[in-house]
Scaffold this motif. Structure first.
Motif, PDB file in Angstrom:
ATOM      1  N   CYS A 293       0.712  -0.950   0.149  1.00 21.98           N
ATOM      2  CA  CYS A 293      -0.276  -0.239   0.443  1.00 21.98           C
ATOM      3  C   CYS A 293       0.751   1.203   0.084  1.00 21.98           C
ATOM      4  CB  CYS A 293      -0.983   0.657   1.143  1.00 21.98           C
ATOM      5  SG  CYS A 293      -2.083  -1.372   1.017  1.00 21.98           S
ATOM      6  N   GLY A 294       2.003   1.081  -0.297  1.00 19.06           N
ATOM      7  CA  GLY A 294       3.351   2.341   0.176  1.00 19.06           C
ATOM      8  C   GLY A 294       2.867   2.619   0.772  1.00 19.06           C
ATOM      9  N   SER A 295       3.819   3.671   1.180  1.00 13.75           N
ATOM     10  CA  SER A 295       4.309   5.217   2.701  1.00 13.75           C
ATOM     11  C   SER A 295       2.886   5.221   2.681  1.00 13.75           C
ATOM     12  CB  SER A 295       5.195   6.496   2.203  1.00 13.75           C
ATOM     13  OG  SER A 295       5.100   6.383   2.969  1.00 13.75           O
ATOM     14  N   PHE A 296       2.656   4.872   4.349  1.00 14.14           N
ATOM     15  CA  PHE A 296       1.734   5.669   5.035  1.00 14.14           C
ATOM     16  C   PHE A 296       0.363   5.163   4.486  1.00 14.14           C
ATOM     17  CE2 PHE A 296       4.249   8.896   5.302  1.00 14.14           C
ATOM     18  CZ  PHE A 296       4.693   9.030   6.933  1.00 14.14           C
ATOM     19  N   GLY A 297      -0.034   4.072   3.457  1.00 18.59           N
ATOM     20  CA  GLY A 297      -1.261   3.010   3.522  1.00 18.59           C
ATOM     21  C   GLY A 297      -1.072   1.730   4.511  1.00 18.59           C
ATOM     22  N   CYS A 309      -6.218   4.743   3.366  1.00 15.33           N
ATOM     23  CA  CYS A 309      -4.714   5.818   3.654  1.00 15.33           C
ATOM     24  C   CYS A 309      -5.691   6.283   5.069  1.00 15.33           C
ATOM     25  CB  CYS A 309      -5.455   7.703   2.875  1.00 15.33           C
ATOM     26  SG  CYS A 309      -4.524   7.270   0.745  1.00 15.33           S
ATOM     27  N   PRO A 310      -4.627   6.570   5.809  1.00 21.24           N
ATOM     28  CA  PRO A 310      -5.425   7.107   6.938  1.00 21.24           C
ATOM     29  C   PRO A 310      -6.207   8.027   7.432  1.00 21.24           C
ATOM     30  CG  PRO A 310      -3.187   7.144   7.107  1.00 21.24           C
ATOM     31  CD  PRO A 310      -3.361   6.570   6.150  1.00 21.24           C
ATOM     32  N   HIS A 311      -6.830   8.444   8.240  1.00 25.01           N
ATOM     33  CA  HIS A 311      -7.832  10.103   7.890  1.00 25.01           C
ATOM     34  C   HIS A 311      -6.589  10.894   8.268  1.00 25.01           C
ATOM     35  CE1 HIS A 311     -10.589  12.746   9.187  1.00 25.01           C
ATOM     36  NE2 HIS A 311      -9.986  12.869  10.441  1.00 25.01           N
ATOM     37  N   ASP A 320      -3.400   6.208  -9.979  1.00 26.20           N
ATOM     38  CA  ASP A 320      -2.733   4.726 -10.628  1.00 26.20           C
ATOM     39  C   ASP A 320      -3.564   3.806  -9.006  1.00 26.20           C
ATOM     40  OD1 ASP A 320      -0.666   5.891 -12.257  1.00 26.20           O
ATOM     41  OD2 ASP A 320       0.506   6.468 -10.075  1.00 26.20           O
ATOM     42  N   TRP A 321      -4.578   4.594  -8.178  1.00 24.03           N
ATOM     43  CA  TRP A 321      -5.471   3.411  -7.547  1.00 24.03           C
ATOM     44  C   TRP A 321      -6.336   3.028  -8.018  1.00 24.03           C
ATOM     45  CZ3 TRP A 321      -5.602   3.584  -1.661  1.00 24.03           C
ATOM     46  CH2 TRP A 321      -4.152   3.749  -1.090  1.00 24.03           C
ATOM     47  N   ASP A 322      -6.903   3.500  -8.477  1.00 27.14           N
ATOM     48  CA  ASP A 322      -7.856   2.944  -9.501  1.00 27.14           C
ATOM     49  C   ASP A 322      -7.495   1.200 -10.759  1.00 27.14           C
ATOM     50  OD1 ASP A 322      -9.752   4.786  -8.456  1.00 27.14           O
ATOM     51  OD2 ASP A 322      -9.809   5.940 -10.105  1.00 27.14           O
ATOM     52  N   LEU A 323      -6.391   1.635 -11.232  1.00 30.39           N
ATOM     53  CA  LEU A 323      -5.499   1.151 -11.662  1.00 30.39           C
ATOM     54  C   LEU A 323      -5.285  -0.017 -10.726  1.00 30.39           C
ATOM     55  CD1 LEU A 323      -3.815   3.070 -14.382  1.00 30.39           C
ATOM     56  CD2 LEU A 323      -6.281   1.755 -14.429  1.00 30.39           C
ATOM     57  N   GLY A 329       1.143   5.543  -2.041  1.00 29.94           N
ATOM     58  CA  GLY A 329       0.575   5.286  -1.121  1.00 29.94           C
ATOM     59  C   GLY A 329      -0.341   6.315  -0.535  1.00 29.94           C
ATOM     60  N   CYS A 330       0.757   7.076   0.527  1.00 29.85           N
ATOM     61  CA  CYS A 330      -1.077   8.340   1.028  1.00 29.85           C
ATOM     62  C   CYS A 330       0.450   9.477   1.076  1.00 29.85           C
ATOM     63  CB  CYS A 330      -1.696   7.876   2.361  1.00 29.85           C
ATOM     64  SG  CYS A 330      -2.628   6.554   2.146  1.00 29.85           S
TER      65      CYS A 330
END
Length: 819
Positions: A293-297, A309-311, A320-323, A329-330
């Motif tokens: 989920c990448g950085s902070f995901g 993604c956190p609050h 990219d997330w849709d793909l 990440g976030c």
């Protein structure tokens, strides 16, 4: 004269067509590739040309399966250098002896050879195995695509480790579903002869374990024992080590792929359904993929999508997330400001998480951890572990949400701007105006959210009625929807120990089998958990679960519909067309494969507990599908628990159901052996044939097998005159006798049964089963015990020749019958 020239022109066009057709699999000095032109291998399996993935505007030179309804790319030449116009691009052989891709005469991709051969003496051929080869006029191989795999591992490709250069050949995932450029995940062979999956070429998060030359499998991949589809081969020498595979049946279509999910996946093509079936994958859980989920995901195996993604954070790239590319990440919605004032930054607690790996650990008392991070401008987050303070100053990678009762869960404190905290509120000058604006804005948002929820619920309802979701997970039906689909459960297909099955038609006209469960006393949460587990189990020889319903006591499962019904209707009903021997043998083999998958390849061994012809369904091609798996107890691999409630059906139950010992997967083996006898004979094991006395067929078969009598005497009389493979018949009868041995340790595993039926393993003559021998010595008297397994009458002193119970745990009356 005009007619003559017309005829002559037609003749030349005809010759040109013949020439182009003859060169359909070859690029040479006389044929290049551009626009919509393609190469097709001589057997028609593979096609090569320009393609555009998904909604991308870029073009690539790639290779895919010619005859499949879904375009599946298996190799790409210019992965990281697309072209924008296929009509101005050209795949050709250059003057320097290389196969090259040109875009407006600019070099985009090349085979990179230092060749002295003339271009007129070279040709590039797309072979039947999917290998693109460049060779000279003498046939010498100069270059091949098999040495440069992309994300797909085809049969015949060698994934190798070069001991001289210390370099590994890799499978590398696509960046996302529309971008074939190399992604973050790769599979390679290392110096210790183990396969490993890497993130970013450096961090290993899965390994096959070393190669075991004795068992000929990788230590951490026990599924390789079930090699009824693949012939694996591992070769090592002084210069290299490599792993390759081939298919036992070349009519099958199968591939391995390093998926964008970071998992290595094995797929087989299902002709009946026109889709790829996921046969095996590693790591098994998505969140075991490092930094997926990448950085902070935050990764959560129980959510869809897996990444959130956190609050106070949002995806770096929503596109990219849709793909399904979450690697970026976030990012914080509000940048942090470094200040000594505590109100500027706050800490958002994330509970029940697996802590990220890349931390800076300091020995600080717990009361100082928060202030230490707050006072360090580079500190992004912290966590407390005993007397240690863990702090993160860079990217937060591999953050995972765990179940509430997971003992590994910790609390992770993420640094946020105070304005992004859930409890944060506006302050300062203009506060009232901001509050009014916030209220009006909130009302607008609520209206938009309400509209969105209505649209989403409508969309979800339509997907439920199609029996699927876009992400492939189980559909949750309402009971009323299934009532409508089945015309109020009016067309009954059959019934068993767990309930009745009805035919249903969903709104998209797809036909399904709807099983209304009975006697299920589980709570809502436990039921859904077990259903989700069943839904993740997919195999070509298992009936696929499409959805479920759980409304109070109304619990229903929705399966794929099997056009040819259950095996018993073809074996024991005279009005049906007689199954030929080849069909029966393939049904027996397919059933064994399905059971072997349940026993050995699932995360937890699944014991079926009710193997019988009624639970073997046949698709439109008479392919065997095991039904009702997972509805009995789910047992761990240590088999330490005893199933105290007897399940199963009279005539198929193993002796250990009576004796009270722990029930293992070998109970299914016993039931399978009993069913295999019925497949051979075409009638019930204790059924009286016309003009014959009642006989117990397994005892007859055991006598013939152990005394080497005429094996054809055991065959269904209706197959008289059919050409039957005597070796297959002998193999089936011998393995059935092994399966019904009294001692569990004497019975083969289902994976061994598969290999025996395939002819991979030789099968010896079995001993006469002790309980069957008792029947012969006592004139074939059979006692069926039908009381609950908790009854005091069920003890080891009783005759254990064959036990029986109703399919449920309800107590029934004793039934003595002779055979």
């Amino acid at each position: 004269m005009v007619s003559f020239f017309s005829t002559l022109s037609f003749f030349f066009v005809f010759l040109l067509c013949i020439h182009v057709s003859a060169a359909a699999d070859t690029i040479s000095a006389n044929f290049t590739l551009s626009g919509d032109q393609t190469l097709v291998s001589s057997n028609g399996t593979f096609k090569m040309g320009f393609f555009k993935p998904g909604n991308s505007t870029n073009f690539y030179i790639g290779m895919w399966y010619q005859q499949l309804s879904i375009q599946t790319i298996v190799w790409v030449a210019n992965r990281d250098k697309p072209v924008s116009d296929k009509n101005t691009s050209l795949l050709t052989i250059s003057d320097d002896g290389n196969l090259v891709l040109l875009d407006n005469n600019n070099l985009v991709w090349s085979t990179g050879l230092n060749s002295s051969s003339s271009s007129s003496a070279l040709e590039a051929v797309l072979q039947d195995d999917g290998n693109l080869v460049l060779r000279d006029d003498s046939g010498s191989l100069l270059w091949q695509s098999f040495d440069h795999p992309g994300d797909t591992w085809l049969p015949g490709v060698k994934i190798r480790y070069d001991k001289r250069t210390k370099k590994s050949q890799r499978l590398t995932s696509w960046k996302n579903t529309e971008d074939p450029s190399p992604g973050l995940f790769s599979l390679e062979l290392d110096v210790s002869t183990a396969y490993k999956i890497l993130w970013n070429g450096s961090t290993q998060y899965w390994s096959s374990g070393p190669w075991n030359p004795q068992s000929k499998i990788f230590d951490s991949v026990p599924e390789m024992r079930l090699n009824y589809i693949y012939n694996f081969s591992f070769v090592t020498s002084d210069t290299e080590s490599y792993f390759t595979y081939s298919l036992y049946n070349h009519a099958n279509v199968s591939r391995f792929a390093m998926d964008v999910s970071g998992q290595i996946k094995q797929f087989t093509w299902l002709n009946n359904n026109n889709q790829w079936n996921l046969f095996w994958s590693q790591p098994r859980q998505q969140c075991q993929v490092y930094a997926y989920c990448g950085s902070f995901g935050i990764c959560n195996d129980k959510s869809q999508p897996f990444c959130q993604c956190p609050h106070g954070f949002s995806p770096v790239s929503r596109k990219d997330w849709d793909l399904k590319d979450y690697s970026a990440g976030c990012v914080r919605n509000t940048e942090l400001r470094c200040s000594s004032r505590g109100e500027i930054n706050e800490f958002l607690p994330l509970t029940n998480v697996k802590l990220p790996d890349n931390n800076n650990s300091e020995e600080l008392v717990s009361t100082r951890c928060r202030s230490a991070c707050l006072g360090d401008c580079s500190c992004m987050a912290y966590a407390q572990s005993s007397n240690r303070c863990l702090m993160w100053s860079k990217d937060v990678l591999n953050l995972q949400q765990l179940e509430e009762d997971n003992s590994e869960g910790s609390t992770f404190y993420l640094r946020l701007s105070a304005s992004d905290m859930p409890s944060g509120s506006p302050s300062g000058k203009g506060n009232k105006v901001m509050i009014i604006g916030a209220v009006l804005g909130s009302l607008g948002v609520i209206a938009l959210v309400t509209l969105a929820v209505v649209l989403i619920l409508r969309n979800l309802r339509m997907k439920r009625m199609r029996g699927e979701k876009s992400d492939g997970t189980l559909a949750a039906f309402s009971y009323r929807e299934l009532q409508n689909a089945t015309k109020n459960f009016s067309e009954k297909l059959g019934g068993g120990g767990f309930g009745s099955v009805f035919k249903g038609v969903l709104q998209d006209s797809s036909v399904v089998a709807v099983k209304r469960l009975e006697g299920i006393s589980q709570g809502e949460k436990q039921f859904r958990t077990e259903v989700v587990t069943i839904g993740t189990i997919q195999h070509v020889n298992l009936v696929r679960l499409r959805g479920f319903c759980s409304e109070g006591n109304k619990k229903v499962l929705v399966y794929d519909y099997m056009a040819n019904g259950s095996l018993d209707s073809h074996l024991f009903i005279s009005q049906k067309a007689v199954l030929g021997w080849k069909q029966r043998y393939q049904i027996a083999l397919g059933t064994a494969r399905g059971l072997a998958y349940l026993h050995d390849e699932c995360r937890d061994c699944i014991i079926h507990c009710d193997i019988k012809p009624e639970n073997i369904l046949l698709d439109s091609q008479f392919g065997a599908k095991v039904a009702d798996f997972g509805l009995a107890k789910l047992v761990g691999r240590d088999f330490s628990r005893v199933l105290t409630t007897m399940r199963g059906t009279r005539g198929y139950l193993a002796p250990e159901w009576i004796s009270g010992v722990a029930i293992t997967a070998k109970a299914d083996v016993y039931s399978y052996g009993m069913m295999l006898f019925e497949i051979v004979s075409g009638r019930r094991n204790t059924e009286q044939a016309e003009n014959e006395k009642v006989r117990f067929f397994p005892s007859v078969a055991a006598t013939v097998v152990t005394k080497d009598e005429d094996i054809r005497s055991l065959l269904d009389p209706r197959l008289e005159g059919e050409s039957v493979d005597i070796e297959e018949l002998t193999r089936a009868c011998k393995v059935a006798c092994w399966c019904i041995q009294d001692e569990e340790s004497h019975r083969p595993a289902m994976s061994q049964v598969v290999q025996i039926l395939e002819g991979v393993l030789e099968v010896n003559t079995p001993p006469f089963p002790r309980s069957i021998q008792a029947l012969v010595e006592n004139d074939g008297s059979v006692v069926f015990f039908t009381e609950s397994s908790s009854s005091s009458s069920h003890n080891s002193s009783q005759k254990q020749s064959h036990s029986s119970s109703s399919s449920s745990s309800k107590k029934t009356t004793n039934n003595n019958s002779s055979a």
